[in-house]
Write a protein that holds these residues in place. Structure first.
Motif, PDB file in Angstrom:
ATOM      1  N   HIS A  19       0.833  -1.196   0.000  1.00 41.45           N
ATOM      2  CA  HIS A  19       0.000   0.000   0.000  1.00 41.45           C
ATOM      3  C   HIS A  19       0.872   1.254   0.000  1.00 41.45           C
ATOM      4  N   ALA A  20       1.910   1.266   0.841  1.00 35.79           N
ATOM      5  CA  ALA A  20       2.789   2.439   0.916  1.00 35.79           C
ATOM      6  C   ALA A  20       3.513   2.664  -0.411  1.00 35.79           C
ATOM      7  N   ALA A  21       3.985   1.579  -1.037  1.00 39.94           N
ATOM      8  CA  ALA A  21       4.710   1.699  -2.306  1.00 39.94           C
ATOM      9  C   ALA A  21       3.799   2.197  -3.418  1.00 39.94           C
ATOM     10  N   TYR A  22       2.594   1.638  -3.500  1.00 35.98           N
ATOM     11  CA  TYR A  22       1.659   2.031  -4.555  1.00 35.98           C
ATOM     12  C   TYR A  22       1.143   3.453  -4.352  1.00 35.98           C
ATOM     13  N   GLN A  23       0.904   3.826  -3.106  1.00 35.61           N
ATOM     14  CA  GLN A  23       0.426   5.180  -2.841  1.00 35.61           C
ATOM     15  C   GLN A  23       1.508   6.207  -3.154  1.00 35.61           C
ATOM     16  N   ALA A  24       2.750   5.883  -2.839  1.00 32.01           N
ATOM     17  CA  ALA A  24       3.844   6.801  -3.139  1.00 32.01           C
ATOM     18  C   ALA A  24       4.008   6.978  -4.646  1.00 32.01           C
ATOM     19  N   LEU A  25       3.905   5.887  -5.392  1.00 33.75           N
ATOM     20  CA  LEU A  25       4.019   5.975  -6.843  1.00 33.75           C
ATOM     21  C   LEU A  25       2.837   6.732  -7.440  1.00 33.75           C
ATOM     22  N   ALA A  26       1.649   6.502  -6.923  1.00 34.63           N
ATOM     23  CA  ALA A  26       0.457   7.202  -7.414  1.00 34.63           C
ATOM     24  C   ALA A  26       0.574   8.709  -7.201  1.00 34.63           C
ATOM     25  N   ALA A  27       1.227   9.111  -6.107  1.00 33.94           N
ATOM     26  CA  ALA A  27       1.391  10.545  -5.838  1.00 33.94           C
ATOM     27  C   ALA A  27       2.260  11.217  -6.897  1.00 33.94           C
ATOM     28  N   VAL A  28       3.168  10.470  -7.506  1.00 32.40           N
ATOM     29  CA  VAL A  28       3.990  11.010  -8.591  1.00 32.40           C
ATOM     30  C   VAL A  28       3.225  10.983  -9.908  1.00 32.40           C
ATOM     31  N   VAL A  29       2.493   9.910 -10.141  1.00 34.52           N
ATOM     32  CA  VAL A  29       1.804   9.715 -11.424  1.00 34.52           C
ATOM     33  C   VAL A  29       0.621  10.660 -11.590  1.00 34.52           C
ATOM     34  N   ALA A  30      -0.161  10.848 -10.545  1.00 34.51           N
ATOM     35  CA  ALA A  30      -1.440  11.561 -10.658  1.00 34.51           C
ATOM     36  C   ALA A  30      -1.328  12.949 -11.287  1.00 34.51           C
ATOM     37  N   PRO A  31      -0.338  13.780 -10.946  1.00 37.19           N
ATOM     38  CA  PRO A  31      -0.293  15.128 -11.531  1.00 37.19           C
ATOM     39  C   PRO A  31       0.406  15.212 -12.886  1.00 37.19           C
ATOM     40  N   LEU A  32       0.918  14.127 -13.422  1.00 40.37           N
ATOM     41  CA  LEU A  32       1.652  14.183 -14.678  1.00 40.37           C
ATOM     42  C   LEU A  32       0.731  14.553 -15.835  1.00 40.37           C
ATOM     43  N   GLU A  33       1.265  15.346 -16.742  1.00 36.96           N
ATOM     44  CA  GLU A  33       0.521  15.765 -17.927  1.00 36.96           C
ATOM     45  C   GLU A  33       1.123  15.109 -19.170  1.00 36.96           C
ATOM     46  N   ASP A  34       0.479  15.359 -20.323  1.00 32.24           N
ATOM     47  CA  ASP A  34       0.917  14.717 -21.551  1.00 32.24           C
ATOM     48  C   ASP A  34       2.375  15.028 -21.872  1.00 32.24           C
ATOM     49  N   GLU A  35       2.778  16.279 -21.706  1.00 36.74           N
ATOM     50  CA  GLU A  35       4.163  16.640 -22.002  1.00 36.74           C
ATOM     51  C   GLU A  35       5.141  15.889 -21.103  1.00 36.74           C
ATOM     52  N   ASP A  36       4.742  15.686 -19.853  1.00 33.70           N
ATOM     53  CA  ASP A  36       5.594  14.940 -18.927  1.00 33.70           C
ATOM     54  C   ASP A  36       5.782  13.504 -19.393  1.00 33.70           C
ATOM     55  N   SER A  37       4.768  12.967 -20.048  1.00 34.86           N
ATOM     56  CA  SER A  37       4.788  11.547 -20.399  1.00 34.86           C
ATOM     57  C   SER A  37       5.840  11.193 -21.430  1.00 34.86           C
ATOM     58  N   TRP A  38       6.419  12.191 -22.097  1.00 35.79           N
ATOM     59  CA  TRP A  38       7.448  11.941 -23.100  1.00 35.79           C
ATOM     60  C   TRP A  38       8.861  12.060 -22.539  1.00 35.79           C
ATOM     61  N   GLN A  39       8.965  12.369 -21.254  1.00 37.33           N
ATOM     62  CA  GLN A  39      10.282  12.509 -20.634  1.00 37.33           C
ATOM     63  C   GLN A  39      10.937  11.126 -20.480  1.00 37.33           C
ATOM     64  N   PRO A  40      12.268  11.077 -20.555  1.00 41.91           N
ATOM     65  CA  PRO A  40      12.955   9.790 -20.359  1.00 41.91           C
ATOM     66  C   PRO A  40      12.876   9.337 -18.901  1.00 41.91           C
ATOM     67  N   THR A  41      13.133   8.071 -18.677  1.00 40.66           N
ATOM     68  CA  THR A  41      13.133   7.501 -17.327  1.00 40.66           C
ATOM     69  C   THR A  41      14.456   6.778 -17.095  1.00 40.66           C
ATOM     70  N   GLY A  42      14.556   6.175 -15.930  1.00 42.02           N
ATOM     71  CA  GLY A  42      15.745   5.394 -15.615  1.00 42.02           C
ATOM     72  C   GLY A  42      15.808   4.053 -16.302  1.00 42.02           C
ATOM     73  N   CYS A  43      14.767   3.669 -17.036  1.00 36.14           N
ATOM     74  CA  CYS A  43      14.757   2.424 -17.804  1.00 36.14           C
ATOM     75  C   CYS A  43      15.179   2.721 -19.239  1.00 36.14           C
ATOM     76  N   THR A  44      16.217   2.077 -19.690  1.00 37.82           N
ATOM     77  CA  THR A  44      16.745   2.317 -21.027  1.00 37.82           C
ATOM     78  C   THR A  44      15.664   2.154 -22.089  1.00 37.82           C
ATOM     79  N   GLY A  45      15.488   3.218 -22.912  1.00 36.32           N
ATOM     80  CA  GLY A  45      14.553   3.149 -24.030  1.00 36.32           C
ATOM     81  C   GLY A  45      13.112   3.465 -23.697  1.00 36.32           C
ATOM     82  N   TRP A  46      12.809   3.689 -22.428  1.00 34.06           N
ATOM     83  CA  TRP A  46      11.422   3.939 -22.053  1.00 34.06           C
ATOM     84  C   TRP A  46      11.212   5.389 -21.647  1.00 34.06           C
ATOM     85  N   ALA A  47      10.179   6.002 -22.237  1.00 33.32           N
ATOM     86  CA  ALA A  47       9.672   7.274 -21.739  1.00 33.32           C
ATOM     87  C   ALA A  47       8.718   6.988 -20.580  1.00 33.32           C
ATOM     88  N   VAL A  48       8.237   8.044 -19.952  1.00 34.41           N
ATOM     89  CA  VAL A  48       7.329   7.891 -18.808  1.00 34.41           C
ATOM     90  C   VAL A  48       6.128   7.038 -19.185  1.00 34.41           C
TER      91      VAL A  48
END
Length: 246
Positions: free
Chosen positions: A34-63
């Motif tokens: 629950h703590a892990a999923y809630q923490a991740l949801a707090a980051v995901v919930a406010p993201l917008e479309d432009e944010d979704s194209w940003q790179p991540t720590g996973c090689t080759g994957w955008a948000v």
């Protein structure tokens, strides 16, 4: 002779109820998830479309690619929690990860599949909303499941509690991947990071002999960060085991 309602004394005693694990044991995997999923949801919930194209720590994957992968993990957990297995157990919260190695054909195929699948969402808010509601459903199912129940996932059998631990580890590591482009976003939950450390120590076969914080350990041991020469020397023969999974 009249019909009479049978009394309790007329019934033979039934078997005693199975012993219940202590409340701490029953709730600890659920609370960590629950703590892990809630923490991740707090980051995901406010993201917008432009944010979704940003790179991540996973090689080759955008948000959006990473979020689709997390969605599929929630869905897999939801299915597994409703798929009781007869046993025997062949994986636990640590050995589950022994099948997941970076640099394999399966890992490469998984990266491509996530990118193609995520691209089918025309609008990011559709993907974001589906992830958030599926994660909530997975938490609801976890709260209603005995951690000792045997369940099946990806061809293996493990306890529901160990399954929850693997889901916690996955969400926590991908939380670190997600915030790579959002330095001001909140980090993973402490209990999630603790589960990651326990898992990595289990795969290593001993507590880490280096003074790494939880986040650095998670990144280095899963191939997100290369070992420095000094770190490799300090690890000795164990350096050849890195990354421990990815």
């Amino acid at each position: 002779m009249t019909d009479a309602e049978p009394t309790q004394d007329q019934y033979p005693p039934g078997p005693p109820p199975p012993p219940q694990p202590p409340e701490r044991v029953r709730t600890e995997p659920v609370r960590a998830l629950h703590a892990a999923y809630q923490a991740l949801a707090a980051v995901v919930a406010p993201l917008e479309d432009e944010d979704s194209w940003q790179p991540t720590g996973c090689t080759g994957w955008a948000v959006r690619d990473l979020l689709h992968h997390c969605l599929m993990d929630c869905e897999r957990g939801l299915v597994a929690l409703h798929t009781p297995a007869p046993g025997p157990v062949d994986r636990d919260a640590v050995t589950y990860w022994s099948d997941w190695r970076p640099g394999t054909e399966g890992a490469a195929n998984g990266r491509r599949w996530a990118r193609v699948s995520a691209s089918m969402f025309l609008y990011f808010d559709q993907l974001r909303g589906l992830y958030l509601e599926t994660a909530a459903a997975t938490l609801h199912a976890a709260a209603a499941t005995d951690p000792g129940l045997l369940v099946s996932t990806q061809g293996h059998t493990l306890t529901a509690g160990d399954l929850m631990s693997t889901l916690t580890v996955e969400a926590t590591i991908h939380h670190l991947d997600l915030v790579a482009s959002f330095p001001h976003a909140p980090g993973p939950s402490p209990s999630g990071l603790a589960r990651v450390r326990d898992t990595l120590d289990g795969l290593l076969g001993r507590p880490l002999p280096l003074d790494w914080n939880d986040e650095h350990y998670a990144r280095a041991a899963t191939g997100r960060l290369p070992l420095t020469d000094a770190e490799a020397r300090a690890l000795g023969p164990d350096a050849a085991s890195f990354p421990l999974f990815g």
